[in-house]
Design a protein around this motif. Structure first.
Motif: not given
Length: 95
Positions: A22-25, A49-54, A63-66, A90-91
């Motif tokens: 449920a990302p905010t970004h 790919f690159t994913v940027i997810v908040e 960071r590893v758990d994310r 990132r959160p």
């Protein structure tokens, strides 16, 4: 310059990350054109790919758990369809 991904693999990445986190970004960027002809290029144009997810799911996680959460959400795509994935997770920023 990177391309915002719109192909079937990119849509599947976005769908799975949305359902699991449920990302905010969320940005899914197709980096495959930079790897054309290299190992892992399957010719589909959707292998790197690159994913940027908040997401709130990342609050109080390392960071590893994310990265593990992202990889778990993508499941078999990581085995079958994605050769390389850069993860920026990132959160949400504190209000």
């Amino acid at each position: 310059m990177n391309d915002i991904a719109t192909g079937p693999v990119a849509r599947e990445i976005a769908d799975r990350l949305t359902a699991a986190l449920a990302p905010t970004h969320l940005e899914v960027i197709n980096d495959s054109r930079h790897h054309a002809g290299h190992m892992g290029d399957d010719g589909s144009g959707e292998s790197h790919f690159t994913v940027i997810v908040e997401s709130h799911a990342f609050i109080d996680t390392s960071r590893v758990d994310r990265q593990r959460l992202v990889n778990r959400a993508l499941g078999d795509l990581m085995e079958d369809r994605i050769h390389a994935l850069a993860i920026k997770a990132r959160p949400p920023e504190a209000d």
